[in-house]
Design a protein around this motif. Structure first.
Motif, mmCIF file in Angstrom:
data_model
loop_
_atom_site.group_PDB
_atom_site.id
_atom_site.type_symbol
_atom_site.label_atom_id
_atom_site.label_comp_id
_atom_site.label_asym_id
_atom_site.label_seq_id
_atom_site.Cartn_x
_atom_site.Cartn_y
_atom_site.Cartn_z
ATOM 1 N N MET A 127 15.072 56.927 -6.498
ATOM 2 C CA MET A 127 15.972 55.972 -6.243
ATOM 3 C C MET A 127 17.176 55.332 -7.173
ATOM 4 S SD MET A 127 13.642 53.062 -4.697
ATOM 5 C CE MET A 127 14.336 51.486 -4.784
ATOM 6 N N SER A 128 17.600 56.574 -7.723
ATOM 7 C CA SER A 128 18.635 56.509 -8.471
ATOM 8 C C SER A 128 20.086 56.089 -7.851
ATOM 9 C CB SER A 128 18.792 57.680 -9.534
ATOM 10 O OG SER A 128 19.344 58.736 -8.694
ATOM 11 N N CYS A 129 20.912 55.728 -8.610
ATOM 12 C CA CYS A 129 22.212 55.473 -8.018
ATOM 13 C C CYS A 129 23.451 55.437 -8.827
ATOM 14 C CB CYS A 129 22.139 54.137 -7.109
ATOM 15 S SG CYS A 129 21.177 52.957 -7.668
ATOM 16 N N PHE A 130 24.479 54.434 -8.495
ATOM 17 C CA PHE A 130 25.769 54.716 -9.124
ATOM 18 C C PHE A 130 25.481 54.473 -10.773
ATOM 19 C CE2 PHE A 130 29.347 52.656 -11.077
ATOM 20 C CZ PHE A 130 30.559 53.472 -10.280
ATOM 21 N N SER A 131 25.947 55.352 -11.400
ATOM 22 C CA SER A 131 26.303 55.524 -12.779
ATOM 23 C C SER A 131 27.155 56.490 -13.206
ATOM 24 C CB SER A 131 25.409 55.296 -13.715
ATOM 25 O OG SER A 131 24.294 54.502 -13.639
ATOM 26 N N ARG A 164 3.242 63.630 -8.388
ATOM 27 C CA ARG A 164 3.537 64.934 -8.979
ATOM 28 C C ARG A 164 5.346 64.854 -9.402
ATOM 29 N NH1 ARG A 164 4.473 69.630 -4.945
ATOM 30 N NH2 ARG A 164 5.045 71.538 -6.549
ATOM 31 N N GLU A 165 5.474 65.479 -10.952
ATOM 32 C CA GLU A 165 6.579 65.333 -11.424
ATOM 33 C C GLU A 165 7.881 65.771 -10.572
ATOM 34 O OE1 GLU A 165 7.868 64.399 -14.435
ATOM 35 O OE2 GLU A 165 5.976 63.450 -14.795
ATOM 36 N N ALA A 166 7.612 66.885 -9.441
ATOM 37 C CA ALA A 166 8.706 67.053 -8.714
ATOM 38 C C ALA A 166 8.994 66.235 -7.710
ATOM 39 C CB ALA A 166 8.074 68.553 -7.886
ATOM 40 N N ASN A 167 8.211 65.227 -7.524
ATOM 41 C CA ASN A 167 8.799 63.930 -6.551
ATOM 42 C C ASN A 167 9.217 62.991 -7.249
ATOM 43 O OD1 ASN A 167 7.654 65.164 -4.127
ATOM 44 N ND2 ASN A 167 5.583 64.549 -4.631
ATOM 45 N N LEU A 168 9.455 62.990 -8.703
ATOM 46 C CA LEU A 168 10.080 61.833 -9.740
ATOM 47 C C LEU A 168 11.479 61.874 -9.149
ATOM 48 C CD1 LEU A 168 9.756 59.651 -11.582
ATOM 49 C CD2 LEU A 168 10.050 61.582 -13.223
ATOM 50 N N ILE A 169 12.092 60.749 -8.735
ATOM 51 C CA ILE A 169 13.367 60.595 -8.378
ATOM 52 C C ILE A 169 14.103 59.535 -9.248
ATOM 53 C CG2 ILE A 169 13.271 61.523 -6.021
ATOM 54 C CD1 ILE A 169 13.263 58.573 -5.209
ATOM 55 N N GLY A 170 13.358 58.915 -10.063
ATOM 56 C CA GLY A 170 14.090 57.944 -11.015
ATOM 57 C C GLY A 170 13.306 57.404 -11.975
ATOM 58 N N VAL A 191 9.980 56.120 -10.345
ATOM 59 C CA VAL A 191 10.137 56.051 -9.019
ATOM 60 C C VAL A 191 9.942 57.297 -8.306
ATOM 61 C CG1 VAL A 191 11.821 55.376 -7.016
ATOM 62 C CG2 VAL A 191 11.832 54.146 -9.197
ATOM 63 N N TYR A 192 9.226 57.583 -7.243
ATOM 64 C CA TYR A 192 8.852 58.736 -6.684
ATOM 65 C C TYR A 192 9.050 58.890 -5.255
ATOM 66 C CZ TYR A 192 5.632 59.427 -10.596
ATOM 67 O OH TYR A 192 5.363 59.627 -11.962
ATOM 68 N N LYS A 193 9.497 59.920 -4.783
ATOM 69 C CA LYS A 193 9.692 60.172 -3.142
ATOM 70 C C LYS A 193 8.312 60.492 -2.692
ATOM 71 C CE LYS A 193 12.428 63.069 0.048
ATOM 72 N NZ LYS A 193 13.458 64.127 -0.178
ATOM 73 N N GLY A 194 8.056 59.810 -1.655
ATOM 74 C CA GLY A 194 6.706 60.044 -0.806
ATOM 75 C C GLY A 194 6.718 59.999 0.760
ATOM 76 N N HIS A 195 5.937 60.391 1.229
ATOM 77 C CA HIS A 195 5.793 60.432 2.739
ATOM 78 C C HIS A 195 4.286 59.548 2.941
ATOM 79 C CE1 HIS A 195 8.307 63.992 2.030
ATOM 80 N NE2 HIS A 195 8.662 63.686 3.314
ATOM 81 N N ILE A 196 4.450 58.475 3.745
ATOM 82 C CA ILE A 196 3.507 57.793 4.286
ATOM 83 C C ILE A 196 2.753 58.406 5.408
ATOM 84 C CG2 ILE A 196 3.848 55.695 2.767
ATOM 85 C CD1 ILE A 196 4.979 54.373 5.180
ATOM 86 N N ASN A 197 1.579 57.879 5.979
ATOM 87 C CA ASN A 197 1.036 58.292 7.297
ATOM 88 C C ASN A 197 2.001 58.205 8.349
ATOM 89 O OD1 ASN A 197 -1.280 59.058 5.445
ATOM 90 N ND2 ASN A 197 -2.087 57.077 6.234
ATOM 91 N N SER A 198 2.696 57.317 8.485
ATOM 92 C CA SER A 198 3.570 57.245 9.613
ATOM 93 C C SER A 198 4.683 58.320 9.864
ATOM 94 C CB SER A 198 4.399 55.914 9.531
ATOM 95 O OG SER A 198 5.303 55.717 8.508
ATOM 96 N N GLY A 199 4.788 59.142 8.758
ATOM 97 C CA GLY A 199 5.545 60.011 8.489
ATOM 98 C C GLY A 199 6.887 59.650 7.782
ATOM 99 N N GLN A 200 7.266 58.208 7.636
ATOM 100 C CA GLN A 200 8.369 57.736 6.906
ATOM 101 C C GLN A 200 8.556 58.242 5.675
ATOM 102 O OE1 GLN A 200 8.469 53.660 7.317
ATOM 103 N NE2 GLN A 200 10.458 53.631 6.203
ATOM 104 N N ILE A 201 9.503 58.661 5.119
ATOM 105 C CA ILE A 201 9.934 58.817 3.659
ATOM 106 C C ILE A 201 9.975 57.594 2.961
ATOM 107 C CG2 ILE A 201 11.460 60.308 2.005
ATOM 108 C CD1 ILE A 201 12.151 62.098 4.402
ATOM 109 N N VAL A 202 9.624 57.249 1.670
ATOM 110 C CA VAL A 202 9.796 56.180 1.185
ATOM 111 C C VAL A 202 10.111 56.501 -0.526
ATOM 112 C CG1 VAL A 202 8.184 55.049 2.988
ATOM 113 C CG2 VAL A 202 7.266 55.941 0.966
#
Length: 369
Positions: free
Chosen positions: A1-5, A67-73, A80-91
């Motif tokens: 969840m990084s952005c403008f900089s 997991r460090e590979a899922n670290l996005i910010g 902040v990590y990227k993940g997949h919840i049970n519904s299949g949605q990326i969060v």
């Protein structure tokens, strides 16, 4: 969840919510507010559905045990990590640093704000976790960074981002009652989706604005260096015009491609506002503000108009700054003049597009001084 900089309780909008660090108490407060969400939410765009209460085990599974590979910010709140919840949605899952009461307070503020507030240009809260010492927030996943890592943004996309962010702030200031002061507006808190639609995020420092005859709320100065209004830094008096100033800094970043503060620049150019002052609202020099990476691909008239709006937002006196609704109208007008190759040589107007943009509220804001 990084952005403008948020809204208030109908009975008492200023009622304080007591809580402790105990996870059960904190979780119970959030659950109580979630149950009352329909009564608390102001009129505005609604995303539908409520915030889901996740267990730590569920979020650990979603992120492959963080997991460090899922670290996005990473920021002041935590990681902040990227993940997949049970519904299949990326969060996107934000995990609070375990640094005591301050972090828990920001967690509670952000969770409650996003449960109660809904707008196209605010990030959506999917759920939360308050288990043991762990505090986590689960958001919709926003895929784009600002500035992008691939190639620079074109002029029209920059205006699209500015307009969307302005609409989000206008909602907080003018629709929500009492108004919400974002207090930490900066480029890094503007998230983008695949089509570069912006959403404001990170509401941990947000405050309810003044009500009735009050012109400000007094609070400890918090925010990010380079974005805070000088009057707020000097006095600790916070109002919606503090956000307007911060938005002016973000506009400058979009126009120039520079950071609000860049230590890698020469001494006189490290502070973006100091460097840009001679060019703002100057019909002969304003083009020097334009990001060189735009390579001249922008409408000169619209650039001038946007520089005038930016200058108004950055006025040293808060009552002279326009409201966010005025700013949104101005940027909408700028957006109506998109860059079309071969037509960027128009002469800027003799007068700013919003010469009297803040005149309608000067009298009522004069008492802020």
């Amino acid at each position: 969840m990084s952005c403008f900089s948020c809204s208030s309780r109908h009975k008492d909008p200023r009622k304080r919510i007591a809580y402790t660090n105990a996870s059960q108490s904190l979780s119970r407060v959030v659950d109580t507010i979630e149950c009352e969400k329909n009564n608390l939410s102001p009129d505005g765009e609604r995303s539908g559905g409520g915030a889901h209460k996740f267990t730590l085990r569920q979020l650990a599974a979603a992120t492959e045990n963080f997991r460090e590979a899922n670290l996005i910010g990473e920021g002041g709140f935590g990681r902040v990590y990227k993940g997949h919840i049970n519904s299949g949605q990326i969060v996107a899952i934000k995990q609070l640093n375990r640094n005591g009461q301050q972090g828990s307070q920001e967690f509670l503020v952000e969770c409650l704000m996003l449960i109660m507030l809904h707008h196209t240009n605010l990030v959506s809260l999917i759920g939360y976790c308050a288990e043991g010492q762990e505090r986590l927030l689960v958001y919709e996943y926003m895929s784009q960074d600002l500035p992008p890592k691939r190639e620079p943004l074109d002029w029209n996309t920059r205006i699209k981002i500015a307009l969307g962010a302005a609409k989000g702030l206008t909602y907080l200031h003018d629709v929500v009652n009492p108004p919400v002061i974002y207090r930490d507006l900066k480029s890094a808190n503007i998230l983008l989706d695949d089509e570069f639609n912006p959403k404001l995020s990170d509401f941990g420092l947000a405050k309810l604005g003044p009500v009735g005859d009050d012109t400000h709320v007094s609070t400890r100065v918090m925010g990010t260096y380079g974005y805070c209004a000088p009057d707020y830094i000097m006095s600790g008096k916070l109002n919606v015009k503090s956000d307007v100033y911060s938005f002016g800094v973000v506009l400058l970043e979009l126009i120039t491609g520079r950071q609000a503060f860049d230590i890698s620049k020469e001494f006189g150019e490290q502070k973006l506002i100091v460097w840009s002052r001679p060019f703002l609202n100057d019909r002969r020099r304003f083009v020097q503000l334009a990001d060189p990476l735009l390579q001249g691909h922008y409408p000169r008239r619209a650039l001038y108009q946007l520089s005038v709006v930016t200058s108004l937002c950055l006025h040293e006196k808060p009552h002279m700054r326009p409201t966010m609704s005025d700013v949104t109208a101005a940027i909408d007008y700028v957006a109506s003049q998109p860059y079309i190759p071969g037509t960027n040589c128009s002469t800027p107007p003799l007068s700013p597009p919003l010469k009297d943009v803040s005149s309608s509220n000067r009298n009522e804001d004069n008492k802020e001084d």
